[in-house]
Design a protein around this motif. Structure first.
Motif, PDB file in Angstrom:
ATOM      1  N   UNK A 259      -4.472 -25.687   9.567  1.00 58.60           N
ATOM      2  CA  UNK A 259      -5.387 -25.396   8.457  1.00 58.60           C
ATOM      3  C   UNK A 259      -5.513 -23.890   8.249  1.00 58.60           C
ATOM      4  N   UNK A 260      -5.667 -23.157   9.366  1.00 63.38           N
ATOM      5  CA  UNK A 260      -5.845 -21.707   9.284  1.00 63.38           C
ATOM      6  C   UNK A 260      -4.542 -20.992   9.598  1.00 63.38           C
ATOM      7  N   UNK A 261      -4.385 -19.842   8.966  1.00 63.20           N
ATOM      8  CA  UNK A 261      -3.209 -19.031   9.248  1.00 63.20           C
ATOM      9  C   UNK A 261      -3.414 -18.256  10.544  1.00 63.20           C
ATOM     10  N   UNK A 262      -2.326 -18.030  11.258  1.00 63.37           N
ATOM     11  CA  UNK A 262      -2.395 -17.261  12.504  1.00 63.37           C
ATOM     12  C   UNK A 262      -2.423 -15.765  12.209  1.00 63.37           C
ATOM     13  N   UNK A 263      -1.730 -15.352  11.170  1.00 64.17           N
ATOM     14  CA  UNK A 263      -1.727 -13.957  10.735  1.00 64.17           C
ATOM     15  C   UNK A 263      -1.220 -13.910   9.287  1.00 64.17           C
ATOM     16  N   UNK A 264      -1.582 -12.854   8.535  1.00 63.58           N
ATOM     17  CA  UNK A 264      -2.476 -11.764   8.960  1.00 63.58           C
ATOM     18  C   UNK A 264      -3.950 -12.182   8.898  1.00 63.58           C
ATOM     19  N   UNK A 265      -4.777 -11.508   9.718  1.00 59.91           N
ATOM     20  CA  UNK A 265      -6.232 -11.706   9.682  1.00 59.91           C
ATOM     21  C   UNK A 265      -6.793 -10.658   8.719  1.00 59.91           C
ATOM     22  N   UNK A 266      -7.085 -11.098   7.517  1.00 61.08           N
ATOM     23  CA  UNK A 266      -7.378 -10.166   6.422  1.00 61.08           C
ATOM     24  C   UNK A 266      -8.471  -9.157   6.764  1.00 61.08           C
ATOM     25  N   UNK A 267      -9.646  -9.613   7.175  1.00 64.73           N
ATOM     26  CA  UNK A 267     -10.763  -8.709   7.433  1.00 64.73           C
ATOM     27  C   UNK A 267     -10.446  -7.777   8.599  1.00 64.73           C
ATOM     28  N   UNK A 268      -9.981  -8.368   9.701  1.00 70.15           N
ATOM     29  CA  UNK A 268      -9.724  -7.572  10.902  1.00 70.15           C
ATOM     30  C   UNK A 268      -8.634  -6.529  10.643  1.00 70.15           C
ATOM     31  N   UNK A 269      -7.513  -6.975  10.073  1.00 70.98           N
ATOM     32  CA  UNK A 269      -6.397  -6.054   9.864  1.00 70.98           C
ATOM     33  C   UNK A 269      -6.721  -5.009   8.795  1.00 70.98           C
ATOM     34  N   UNK A 270      -7.493  -5.410   7.770  1.00 72.14           N
ATOM     35  CA  UNK A 270      -7.888  -4.428   6.740  1.00 72.14           C
ATOM     36  C   UNK A 270      -8.822  -3.378   7.323  1.00 72.14           C
ATOM     37  N   UNK A 271      -9.809  -3.823   8.088  1.00 68.68           N
ATOM     38  CA  UNK A 271     -10.741  -2.875   8.711  1.00 68.68           C
ATOM     39  C   UNK A 271     -10.013  -1.971   9.693  1.00 68.68           C
ATOM     40  N   UNK A 272      -9.095  -2.552  10.464  1.00 65.26           N
ATOM     41  CA  UNK A 272      -8.327  -1.742  11.417  1.00 65.26           C
ATOM     42  C   UNK A 272      -7.475  -0.713  10.686  1.00 65.26           C
ATOM     43  N   UNK A 273      -6.857  -1.142   9.583  1.00 67.06           N
ATOM     44  CA  UNK A 273      -6.039  -0.216   8.797  1.00 67.06           C
ATOM     45  C   UNK A 273      -6.869   0.905   8.189  1.00 67.06           C
ATOM     46  N   UNK A 274      -8.062   0.583   7.634  1.00 74.97           N
ATOM     47  CA  UNK A 274      -8.936   1.608   7.051  1.00 74.97           C
ATOM     48  C   UNK A 274      -9.390   2.604   8.103  1.00 74.97           C
ATOM     49  N   UNK A 275      -9.780   2.092   9.281  1.00 79.19           N
ATOM     50  CA  UNK A 275     -10.207   2.985  10.352  1.00 79.19           C
ATOM     51  C   UNK A 275      -9.071   3.887  10.808  1.00 79.19           C
ATOM     52  N   UNK A 276      -7.858   3.306  10.894  1.00 78.01           N
ATOM     53  CA  UNK A 276      -6.687   4.101  11.293  1.00 78.01           C
ATOM     54  C   UNK A 276      -6.417   5.203  10.265  1.00 78.01           C
ATOM     55  N   UNK A 277      -6.536   4.867   8.974  1.00 78.86           N
ATOM     56  CA  UNK A 277      -6.312   5.860   7.918  1.00 78.86           C
ATOM     57  C   UNK A 277      -7.348   6.982   8.008  1.00 78.86           C
ATOM     58  N   UNK A 278      -8.608   6.614   8.251  1.00 82.63           N
ATOM     59  CA  UNK A 278      -9.666   7.616   8.385  1.00 82.63           C
ATOM     60  C   UNK A 278      -9.378   8.553   9.565  1.00 82.63           C
ATOM     61  N   UNK A 279      -9.022   7.991  10.718  1.00 84.77           N
ATOM     62  CA  UNK A 279      -8.742   8.803  11.904  1.00 84.77           C
ATOM     63  C   UNK A 279      -7.515   9.678  11.704  1.00 84.77           C
ATOM     64  N   UNK A 280      -6.492   9.102  11.058  1.00 88.83           N
ATOM     65  CA  UNK A 280      -5.267   9.861  10.837  1.00 88.83           C
ATOM     66  C   UNK A 280      -5.519  11.067   9.927  1.00 88.83           C
ATOM     67  N   UNK A 281      -6.258  10.870   8.831  1.00 94.13           N
ATOM     68  CA  UNK A 281      -6.559  11.985   7.926  1.00 94.13           C
ATOM     69  C   UNK A 281      -7.455  13.012   8.616  1.00 94.13           C
ATOM     70  N   UNK A 282      -8.383  12.525   9.446  1.00 92.67           N
ATOM     71  CA  UNK A 282      -9.263  13.444  10.176  1.00 92.67           C
ATOM     72  C   UNK A 282      -8.454  14.322  11.104  1.00 92.67           C
ATOM     73  N   UNK A 283      -7.506  13.744  11.795  1.00 87.78           N
ATOM     74  CA  UNK A 283      -6.659  14.525  12.718  1.00 87.78           C
ATOM     75  C   UNK A 283      -5.842  15.546  11.945  1.00 87.78           C
ATOM     76  N   UNK A 284      -5.344  15.144  10.774  1.00 94.89           N
ATOM     77  CA  UNK A 284      -4.557  16.081   9.957  1.00 94.89           C
ATOM     78  C   UNK A 284      -5.424  17.258   9.497  1.00 94.89           C
ATOM     79  N   UNK A 285      -6.648  16.952   9.066  1.00 95.85           N
ATOM     80  CA  UNK A 285      -7.554  18.016   8.610  1.00 95.85           C
ATOM     81  C   UNK A 285      -7.905  18.960   9.752  1.00 95.85           C
ATOM     82  N   UNK A 286      -8.198  18.396  10.933  1.00 92.09           N
ATOM     83  CA  UNK A 286      -8.550  19.230  12.095  1.00 92.09           C
ATOM     84  C   UNK A 286      -7.367  20.098  12.483  1.00 92.09           C
TER      85      UNK A 286
END
Length: 383
Positions: free
Chosen positions: A341-368
């Motif tokens: 019934x349920x898909x094993x992947x991708x996990x939309x909320x989890x993977x989207x939140x993880x991707x957004x957080x990764x993008x935020x950290x990556x840009x922060x590191x670039x700025x620093x």
């Protein structure tokens, strides 16, 4: 840079960070929702093989009455053995062939389809000995809202269930092959024992015919009774003869009759003792009974042993014949695989939140990093 400097830098660039993180998060969400393939996993579980249920490849390897291969828990070891069989190329080939996976995976070579199947199959054994067979399949790109989703769900369940059928099929095939080979071997041994039994029976028959030893205990009893009867007659006649000698002359007809009867009875008694012709035709000589008893016992024992061995082989032969032709399932399914019934992947909320957080950290590191480079460059100019 100090912590306060980093915090100030991030606050100063907060608009840029929020825009980049938001854009990346939205893009990732839409990518996962509309573009990225969906993975479905379907699982079927098998009960641990029973301790006394030896079949298929296991039976072939372990043999009748043999010890368990791995030596801790019988069911667990058999489950592990089944697990290894499920991981084999032979099982995968049966599944690929029966499920037509060459066309499904869109590959030209049969073994390539086998390899893909093995890479997408997960075989596990729990500590209780339960076997879990999982199959994961992906939809094509851009297919979330297409009919291929239902198709992949159904196919994953079909393949998982086919693993069970393939295991049972190979188990029965190997079991029947083993039974056939065993039956042929037992048949050859039966033929040998039959010849030996016939030879032993002929020896016994010949010995009984030559020595008239049909039933020695009964014959000996009859011989003793006959001898006792004749002996009593001899003693009685001797008494009468002695009495006649006192009253009759040596030429008396009655005395001569007593002597003639005694002679005949003594001859009969001697024949019973020694088994001379006449009595020997139906009773063995009592002086030879111990020797005859020993020899007859050996012949009887030989016939008995060969008869018991033949009956045992015959029983095993018919048992293997039944095994060769029976079609009883060798595995027991606990839970049959159904379309997930349920898909094993991708996990939309989890993977989207993880991707957004990764993008935020990556840009922060670039700025620093960029700010630190500017500060180092400014220091060098001032120096």
């Amino acid at each position: 840079m100090s912590f306060h400097e980093i915090l100030n830098l991030l606050l100063f660039n907060r608009i840029r960070l929020l825009i980049f993180t938001g854009f990346t998060t939205i893009f990732l969400f839409l990518f996962l929702l509309l573009v990225y393939p969906i993975t479905f996993i379907s699982t079927t579980t098998l009960l641990p093989p029973e301790k006394d249920n030896i079949g298929g490849v296991e039976s072939m390897l372990m043999g009748s009455g043999a010890a368990n291969l791995l030596g801790v828990n019988a069911s667990g070891n058999k489950s592990q053995l089944y697990s290894e069989i499920l991981k084999s190329r032979s099982i995968a080939e049966v599944v690929v062939n029966n499920c037509n996976l060459e066309d499904y995976f869109k590959v030209e070579e049969f073994q390539h389809a086998v390899l893909i199947l093995q890479q997408n199959s997960i075989i596990n054994v729990t500590k209780e000995g339960i076997i879990e067979i999982s199959v994961k399949l992906k939809t094509p790109w851009f297919s979330r809202y297409s009919d291929s989703v239902d198709s992949v769900r159904s196919k994953s369940a079909e393949i998982a269930n086919m693993y069970v059928e393939a295991l049972d099929e190979i188990n029965l095939e190997k079991l029947n092959q083993k039974a056939k080979k065993t039956k042929l071997f037992i048949k050859s041994e039966m033929n040998k024992v039959a010849v030996e039994l016939k030879d032993a029976e002929k020896k016994l028959e010949k010995f009984q015919f030559e020595h008239k030893a049909i039933n020695l205990p009964a014959q000996l009893e009859a011989s003793i009774e006959s001898a006792a009867d004749i002996k009593s007659q001899i003693i009685n006649l001797e008494i009468q003869k002695k009495n006649a000698e006192l009253n009759l002359s040596d030429n008396s007809m009655d005395l001569q009759s007593f002597k003639e009867k005694l002679k005949i009875l003594n001859e009969k008694y001697e024949e019973l003792e020694t088994g001379r012709p006449g009595v020997k035709d139906y009773l063995p000589g009592m002086d030879k009974v111990p020797e005859l008893q020993l020899k007859l016992g050996e012949l009887y024992r030989e016939v008995k042993i060969k008869t018991e061995l033949y009956l045992l082989l015959q029983k095993q032969y018919y048992s293997e014949q039944i095994q060769e032709n029976k079609n009883i399932p060798t595995v027991e399914v606990l839970d049959k695989a159904i379309p997930p019934v349920k898909q094993a992947s991708p996990r939309l909320i989890f993977h989207t939140a993880s991707g957004g957080l990764t993008a935020f950290l990556l840009l922060s590191i670039i700025l620093i990093y960029s700010e630190q480079k500017k500060n180092q460059s400014l220091k060098k100019r001032l120096e």
